[in-house]
Scaffold this motif. Sequence first.
Motif, mmCIF file in Angstrom:
data_model
loop_
_atom_site.group_PDB
_atom_site.id
_atom_site.type_symbol
_atom_site.label_atom_id
_atom_site.label_comp_id
_atom_site.label_asym_id
_atom_site.label_seq_id
_atom_site.Cartn_x
_atom_site.Cartn_y
_atom_site.Cartn_z
ATOM 1 N N LYS A 53 106.639 -56.148 96.306
ATOM 2 C CA LYS A 53 105.404 -55.615 95.705
ATOM 3 C C LYS A 53 105.583 -54.163 95.296
ATOM 4 O O LYS A 53 105.131 -53.756 94.225
ATOM 5 C CB LYS A 53 104.245 -55.735 96.710
ATOM 6 N N THR A 54 106.254 -53.371 96.136
ATOM 7 C CA THR A 54 106.515 -51.964 95.808
ATOM 8 C C THR A 54 107.335 -51.869 94.536
ATOM 9 O O THR A 54 107.028 -51.082 93.630
ATOM 10 C CB THR A 54 107.259 -51.269 96.970
ATOM 11 N N ARG A 55 108.335 -52.687 94.474
ATOM 12 C CA ARG A 55 109.217 -52.736 93.306
ATOM 13 C C ARG A 55 108.409 -53.003 92.036
ATOM 14 O O ARG A 55 108.588 -52.344 91.014
ATOM 15 C CB ARG A 55 110.222 -53.862 93.570
ATOM 16 N N LYS A 56 107.499 -53.963 92.147
ATOM 17 C CA LYS A 56 106.679 -54.336 90.989
ATOM 18 C C LYS A 56 105.653 -53.247 90.669
ATOM 19 O O LYS A 56 105.434 -52.906 89.504
ATOM 20 C CB LYS A 56 105.961 -55.661 91.301
ATOM 21 N N LYS A 57 105.030 -52.673 91.718
ATOM 22 C CA LYS A 57 104.012 -51.627 91.524
ATOM 23 C C LYS A 57 104.598 -50.405 90.830
ATOM 24 O O LYS A 57 103.929 -49.761 90.028
ATOM 25 C CB LYS A 57 103.443 -51.230 92.898
ATOM 26 N N LEU A 58 105.860 -50.107 91.126
ATOM 27 C CA LEU A 58 106.514 -48.951 90.504
ATOM 28 C C LEU A 58 107.057 -49.273 89.114
ATOM 29 O O LEU A 58 107.626 -48.418 88.455
ATOM 30 C CB LEU A 58 107.645 -48.436 91.392
ATOM 31 N N GLY A 59 106.905 -50.502 88.701
ATOM 32 C CA GLY A 59 107.312 -50.902 87.353
ATOM 33 C C GLY A 59 108.813 -50.957 87.165
ATOM 34 O O GLY A 59 109.313 -50.677 86.071
ATOM 35 N N TYR A 60 109.522 -51.310 88.229
ATOM 36 C CA TYR A 60 110.982 -51.371 88.097
ATOM 37 C C TYR A 60 111.402 -52.407 87.064
ATOM 38 O O TYR A 60 110.884 -53.524 87.038
ATOM 39 C CB TYR A 60 111.642 -51.703 89.445
ATOM 40 N N THR A 93 122.240 -49.934 87.901
ATOM 41 C CA THR A 93 122.510 -48.560 87.440
ATOM 42 C C THR A 93 121.684 -48.254 86.195
ATOM 43 O O THR A 93 121.208 -47.141 86.009
ATOM 44 C CB THR A 93 124.010 -48.402 87.090
ATOM 45 N N THR A 94 121.476 -49.262 85.378
ATOM 46 C CA THR A 94 120.738 -49.105 84.119
ATOM 47 C C THR A 94 119.230 -49.276 84.294
ATOM 48 O O THR A 94 118.489 -49.199 83.325
ATOM 49 C CB THR A 94 121.216 -50.157 83.103
ATOM 50 N N LYS A 114 130.680 -53.708 95.210
ATOM 51 C CA LYS A 114 129.363 -54.229 94.809
ATOM 52 C C LYS A 114 129.037 -53.765 93.394
ATOM 53 O O LYS A 114 129.430 -52.679 92.975
ATOM 54 C CB LYS A 114 128.251 -53.733 95.755
ATOM 55 N N ALA A 115 128.306 -54.596 92.672
ATOM 56 C CA ALA A 115 127.946 -54.265 91.299
ATOM 57 C C ALA A 115 126.619 -53.525 91.229
ATOM 58 O O ALA A 115 126.378 -52.775 90.287
ATOM 59 C CB ALA A 115 127.867 -55.538 90.466
ATOM 60 N N CYS A 116 125.758 -53.715 92.228
ATOM 61 C CA CYS A 116 124.431 -53.096 92.196
ATOM 62 C C CYS A 116 124.261 -52.101 93.334
ATOM 63 O O CYS A 116 124.827 -52.263 94.403
ATOM 64 C CB CYS A 116 123.354 -54.163 92.337
ATOM 65 N N GLY A 117 123.442 -51.122 93.060
ATOM 66 C CA GLY A 117 123.117 -50.146 94.089
ATOM 67 C C GLY A 117 121.751 -50.433 94.664
ATOM 68 O O GLY A 117 121.312 -51.586 94.695
ATOM 69 N N GLY A 118 121.081 -49.366 95.111
ATOM 70 C CA GLY A 118 119.750 -49.523 95.688
ATOM 71 C C GLY A 118 118.884 -48.319 95.394
ATOM 72 O O GLY A 118 119.284 -47.407 94.659
ATOM 73 N N PRO A 140 113.872 -48.291 79.571
ATOM 74 C CA PRO A 140 113.422 -48.113 78.194
ATOM 75 C C PRO A 140 113.719 -46.690 77.695
ATOM 76 O O PRO A 140 113.578 -46.410 76.516
ATOM 77 C CB PRO A 140 111.907 -48.352 78.293
ATOM 78 N N ARG A 141 114.112 -45.810 78.619
ATOM 79 C CA ARG A 141 114.435 -44.424 78.272
ATOM 80 C C ARG A 141 115.916 -44.184 78.589
ATOM 81 O O ARG A 141 116.265 -43.980 79.743
ATOM 82 C CB ARG A 141 113.556 -43.466 79.074
ATOM 83 N N PRO A 142 116.783 -44.215 77.592
ATOM 84 C CA PRO A 142 118.239 -44.106 77.835
ATOM 85 C C PRO A 142 118.647 -42.890 78.661
ATOM 86 O O PRO A 142 119.622 -42.941 79.406
ATOM 87 C CB PRO A 142 118.839 -44.036 76.430
ATOM 88 N N GLU A 143 117.910 -41.788 78.556
ATOM 89 C CA GLU A 143 118.278 -40.573 79.301
ATOM 90 C C GLU A 143 117.811 -40.621 80.758
ATOM 91 O O GLU A 143 118.231 -39.804 81.577
ATOM 92 C CB GLU A 143 117.725 -39.318 78.592
ATOM 93 N N SER A 144 116.930 -41.576 81.093
ATOM 94 C CA SER A 144 116.403 -41.696 82.455
ATOM 95 C C SER A 144 116.693 -43.102 82.969
ATOM 96 O O SER A 144 116.129 -44.079 82.489
ATOM 97 C CB SER A 144 114.892 -41.463 82.473
ATOM 98 N N LYS A 145 117.557 -43.184 83.929
ATOM 99 C CA LYS A 145 117.890 -44.492 84.506
ATOM 100 C C LYS A 145 118.235 -44.294 85.981
ATOM 101 O O LYS A 145 118.489 -43.172 86.433
ATOM 102 C CB LYS A 145 119.027 -45.146 83.740
ATOM 103 N N CYS A 146 118.249 -45.374 86.703
ATOM 104 C CA CYS A 146 118.505 -45.310 88.149
ATOM 105 C C CYS A 146 119.804 -44.558 88.455
ATOM 106 O O CYS A 146 119.856 -43.777 89.402
ATOM 107 C CB CYS A 146 118.545 -46.704 88.746
ATOM 108 N N GLY A 147 120.811 -44.768 87.661
ATOM 109 C CA GLY A 147 122.109 -44.144 87.898
ATOM 110 C C GLY A 147 122.079 -42.628 87.902
ATOM 111 O O GLY A 147 122.976 -41.998 88.476
ATOM 112 N N ASN A 148 121.059 -42.002 87.273
ATOM 113 C CA ASN A 148 120.964 -40.540 87.329
ATOM 114 C C ASN A 148 119.648 -40.092 87.967
ATOM 115 O O ASN A 148 119.156 -39.008 87.700
ATOM 116 C CB ASN A 148 121.179 -39.905 85.944
#
Length: 114
Positions: A57-64, A102-103, A88-92, A69-77
């Motif tokens: 639910k948290t994941r969904k509420k935060l709109g993950y 990461t994307t 592993k291919a995915c982080g957390g 949609p913003r190339p300059e803003s992604k989980c990896g940075n």
Amino acid sequence: MNPSYSRRKFMAVGTSVFGLSLLLSRCRSKSSSDAKESATAIDPCTDFSGVSETDLKTRKKLGYVDQSPRPESKCGNCNLWLPPKAGKACGGCMLFKGPVHTTGYCTYWAPQSN
Ligand code: SF4
């Protein structure tokens, strides 16, 4: 030696060998299809089996989303990003459990401070 006995014996042995090889080939096919199924079932980037309902639910509420949609803003940075462990291919993410790409991106994105 009786030729008809020999032919009967040859046919019996041949039939047994053919049946056994057919049985083995079916077992091998089933094993390889089982291996393919288990390989797809354990993809860590889509495995939510250990993730609680609250975290989902948290994941969904935060709109993950997996693709930002913003190339300059992604989980990896993002400052809350938890890089993938070795192999592993995915982080957390520090905000919720479960695989994070990461994307990916969510509304809590914050630039890394270092
Ligand atoms: S806070 Fe959002 S953008 Fe940052 S790592 Fe977590 S899910 Fe990704």
